[in-house]
Design a protein around this motif. Structure first.
Motif, PDB file in Angstrom:
ATOM      1  N   ALA A 101       2.317   1.212   7.139  1.00  0.00           N
ATOM      2  CA  ALA A 101       2.178   2.393   6.291  1.00  0.00           C
ATOM      3  C   ALA A 101       0.821   2.312   5.619  1.00  0.00           C
ATOM      4  CB  ALA A 101       3.293   2.450   5.253  1.00  0.00           C
ATOM      5  N   GLN A 102       0.414   3.411   4.991  1.00  0.00           N
ATOM      6  CA  GLN A 102      -0.850   3.403   4.264  1.00  0.00           C
ATOM      7  C   GLN A 102      -0.761   4.309   3.051  1.00  0.00           C
ATOM      8  OE1 GLN A 102      -4.082   4.645   6.728  1.00  0.00           O
ATOM      9  NE2 GLN A 102      -3.641   6.809   6.527  1.00  0.00           N
ATOM     10  N   ILE A 103      -1.552   3.971   2.047  1.00  0.00           N
ATOM     11  CA  ILE A 103      -1.699   4.793   0.856  1.00  0.00           C
ATOM     12  C   ILE A 103      -3.161   5.190   0.804  1.00  0.00           C
ATOM     13  CG2 ILE A 103      -1.532   4.902  -1.649  1.00  0.00           C
ATOM     14  CD1 ILE A 103       0.495   2.581  -1.455  1.00  0.00           C
ATOM     15  N   LYS A 104      -3.391   6.491   0.710  1.00  0.00           N
ATOM     16  CA  LYS A 104      -4.763   6.981   0.676  1.00  0.00           C
ATOM     17  C   LYS A 104      -4.888   7.994  -0.448  1.00  0.00           C
ATOM     18  CE  LYS A 104      -8.353   8.387   3.791  1.00  0.00           C
ATOM     19  NZ  LYS A 104      -8.711   8.815   5.118  1.00  0.00           N
ATOM     20  N   PRO A 105      -5.750   7.726  -1.430  1.00  0.00           N
ATOM     21  CA  PRO A 105      -5.907   8.678  -2.532  1.00  0.00           C
ATOM     22  C   PRO A 105      -6.654   9.929  -2.095  1.00  0.00           C
ATOM     23  CG  PRO A 105      -7.294   6.759  -2.867  1.00  0.00           C
ATOM     24  CD  PRO A 105      -6.511   6.513  -1.628  1.00  0.00           C
TER      25      PRO A 105
ATOM     26  N   ASN B 167     -14.679   5.590   1.641  1.00  0.00           N
ATOM     27  CA  ASN B 167     -13.290   5.534   2.058  1.00  0.00           C
ATOM     28  C   ASN B 167     -12.579   4.428   1.280  1.00  0.00           C
ATOM     29  OD1 ASN B 167     -10.894   5.756   3.418  1.00  0.00           O
ATOM     30  ND2 ASN B 167     -11.718   5.166   5.410  1.00  0.00           N
ATOM     31  N   TYR B 168     -11.371   4.717   0.803  1.00  0.00           N
ATOM     32  CA  TYR B 168     -10.533   3.726   0.129  1.00  0.00           C
ATOM     33  C   TYR B 168      -9.138   3.855   0.707  1.00  0.00           C
ATOM     34  CZ  TYR B 168      -8.072   1.197  -3.549  1.00  0.00           C
ATOM     35  OH  TYR B 168      -7.293   0.297  -4.233  1.00  0.00           O
ATOM     36  N   LYS B 169      -8.625   2.762   1.250  1.00  0.00           N
ATOM     37  CA  LYS B 169      -7.334   2.809   1.921  1.00  0.00           C
ATOM     38  C   LYS B 169      -6.548   1.539   1.625  1.00  0.00           C
ATOM     39  CE  LYS B 169      -7.842   3.806   6.161  1.00  0.00           C
ATOM     40  NZ  LYS B 169      -8.002   3.863   7.601  1.00  0.00           N
ATOM     41  N   ILE B 170      -5.258   1.696   1.410  1.00  0.00           N
ATOM     42  CA  ILE B 170      -4.351   0.569   1.222  1.00  0.00           C
ATOM     43  C   ILE B 170      -3.404   0.576   2.417  1.00  0.00           C
ATOM     44  CG2 ILE B 170      -2.606  -0.458  -0.259  1.00  0.00           C
ATOM     45  CD1 ILE B 170      -3.906   1.317  -2.530  1.00  0.00           C
ATOM     46  N   LYS B 171      -3.442  -0.491   3.201  1.00  0.00           N
ATOM     47  CA  LYS B 171      -2.625  -0.577   4.405  1.00  0.00           C
ATOM     48  C   LYS B 171      -1.525  -1.607   4.180  1.00  0.00           C
ATOM     49  CE  LYS B 171      -2.972  -1.653   9.299  1.00  0.00           C
ATOM     50  NZ  LYS B 171      -3.841  -2.182  10.343  1.00  0.00           N
ATOM     51  N   ILE B 172      -0.288  -1.235   4.483  1.00  0.00           N
ATOM     52  CA  ILE B 172       0.855  -2.124   4.339  1.00  0.00           C
ATOM     53  C   ILE B 172       1.339  -2.471   5.736  1.00  0.00           C
ATOM     54  CG2 ILE B 172       3.163  -2.402   3.364  1.00  0.00           C
ATOM     55  CD1 ILE B 172       1.195   0.370   1.987  1.00  0.00           C
ATOM     56  N   ASP B 173       1.372  -3.766   6.038  1.00  0.00           N
ATOM     57  CA  ASP B 173       1.726  -4.223   7.384  1.00  0.00           C
ATOM     58  C   ASP B 173       2.908  -5.191   7.284  1.00  0.00           C
ATOM     59  OD1 ASP B 173       1.803  -4.874  10.032  1.00  0.00           O
ATOM     60  OD2 ASP B 173      -0.263  -5.589  10.144  1.00  0.00           O
TER      61      ASP B 173
ATOM     62  N   GLU C 220       4.433  -6.633   9.855  1.00  0.00           N
ATOM     63  CA  GLU C 220       4.324  -7.699  10.852  1.00  0.00           C
ATOM     64  C   GLU C 220       3.628  -8.922  10.268  1.00  0.00           C
ATOM     65  OE1 GLU C 220       2.480  -6.265  14.395  1.00  0.00           O
ATOM     66  OE2 GLU C 220       3.998  -4.721  14.696  1.00  0.00           O
ATOM     67  N   THR C 221       2.506  -8.704   9.596  1.00  0.00           N
ATOM     68  CA  THR C 221       1.772  -9.817   8.989  1.00  0.00           C
ATOM     69  C   THR C 221       2.222 -10.077   7.556  1.00  0.00           C
ATOM     70  OG1 THR C 221       0.011  -8.351   8.256  1.00  0.00           O
ATOM     71  CG2 THR C 221      -0.253  -9.402  10.413  1.00  0.00           C
ATOM     72  N   LYS C 222       3.098  -9.186   7.012  1.00  0.00           N
ATOM     73  CA  LYS C 222       3.606  -9.271   5.641  1.00  0.00           C
ATOM     74  C   LYS C 222       2.466  -9.313   4.629  1.00  0.00           C
ATOM     75  CE  LYS C 222       7.951 -11.476   6.868  1.00  0.00           C
ATOM     76  NZ  LYS C 222       8.896 -10.449   6.743  1.00  0.00           N
ATOM     77  N   ASN C 223       1.538  -8.370   4.783  1.00  0.00           N
ATOM     78  CA  ASN C 223       0.371  -8.274   3.907  1.00  0.00           C
ATOM     79  C   ASN C 223       0.130  -6.843   3.475  1.00  0.00           C
ATOM     80  OD1 ASN C 223      -0.529 -10.950   3.748  1.00  0.00           O
ATOM     81  ND2 ASN C 223      -1.547 -10.794   5.721  1.00  0.00           N
ATOM     82  N   ILE C 224      -0.459  -6.709   2.290  1.00  0.00           N
ATOM     83  CA  ILE C 224      -1.024  -5.450   1.839  1.00  0.00           C
ATOM     84  C   ILE C 224      -2.527  -5.633   1.889  1.00  0.00           C
ATOM     85  CG2 ILE C 224      -1.306  -3.877  -0.100  1.00  0.00           C
ATOM     86  CD1 ILE C 224       1.514  -4.497  -0.934  1.00  0.00           C
ATOM     87  N   ILE C 225      -3.200  -4.791   2.640  1.00  0.00           N
ATOM     88  CA  ILE C 225      -4.645  -4.907   2.840  1.00  0.00           C
ATOM     89  C   ILE C 225      -5.322  -3.755   2.112  1.00  0.00           C
ATOM     90  CG2 ILE C 225      -6.489  -4.971   4.565  1.00  0.00           C
ATOM     91  CD1 ILE C 225      -3.999  -5.812   6.487  1.00  0.00           C
ATOM     92  N   ILE C 226      -6.203  -4.094   1.178  1.00  0.00           N
ATOM     93  CA  ILE C 226      -6.936  -3.109   0.394  1.00  0.00           C
ATOM     94  C   ILE C 226      -8.372  -3.115   0.897  1.00  0.00           C
ATOM     95  CG2 ILE C 226      -7.701  -2.439  -1.901  1.00  0.00           C
ATOM     96  CD1 ILE C 226      -4.820  -4.766  -1.666  1.00  0.00           C
TER      97      ILE C 226
END
Length: 154
Positions: free
Chosen positions: A11-15, A63-69, A71-77
């Protein structure tokens, strides 16, 4: 801001604010391209024109994006423009909960951050409306199975 579920694992969060910055950057870049002929003729100094053009170019590709993965159990900012400004990764195991916090002034003065196991805070979204941040927090909470804390309802 918008929480978008890409797949069952990502999933991702994008402002929305980055869209306004991109539009303003494109506008500044367009105006500086029109002024290029004034620079060539010597009517406009080169250094201010180059600074304005660089600002427009950087804002156009911001660009500013928060990616939730899962599979790797990480939140990538990741924040970037022409180059990467910020790149962080937070493991799900390090997250205690998701916090929607009221700042000092106004109805748009809320923030969303992660409360970590070591009692640190990691701000995901620094400024936003209460309803939109609560919706993003609920979606994020259900996606990564972490509790939500609302400090303004104490």
């Amino acid at each position: 801001m918008k929480f978008t579920k890409l797949t069952n694992q990502q999933a991702q969060i994008k402002p929305f604010a980055t869209s306004a910055v991109n539009f303003m950057g494109a506008f500044i870049l367009f105006i500086s391209c029109l002024c290029m002929f004034s620079v060539i003729d010597g009517e406009f100094p080169l250094v201010p024109w180059a600074a304005i053009s660089t600002l427009g170019f950087c804002c156009t590709f911001a660009n500013y994006k928060i990616k939730i993965d899962k599979e790797t159990k990480n939140i990538i900012i990741r924040a970037k423009s022409i180059y990467v400004i910020k790149a962080d990764s937070i493991a799900f195991a390090d997250i205690r909960g998701i916090v929607v916090d009221e700042k000092l002034f106004g109805k748009r003065d809320y923030r969303l951050y992660l409360k970590l196991v070591n009692e640190d805070r990691y701000i995901l979204i620094n400024k936003g409306y209460k309803n939109s941040l609560e919706k993003v927090a609920n979606d994020l909470s259900s996606f990564i199975n972490k509790p939500i804390y609302k400090t303004y309802e104490c």
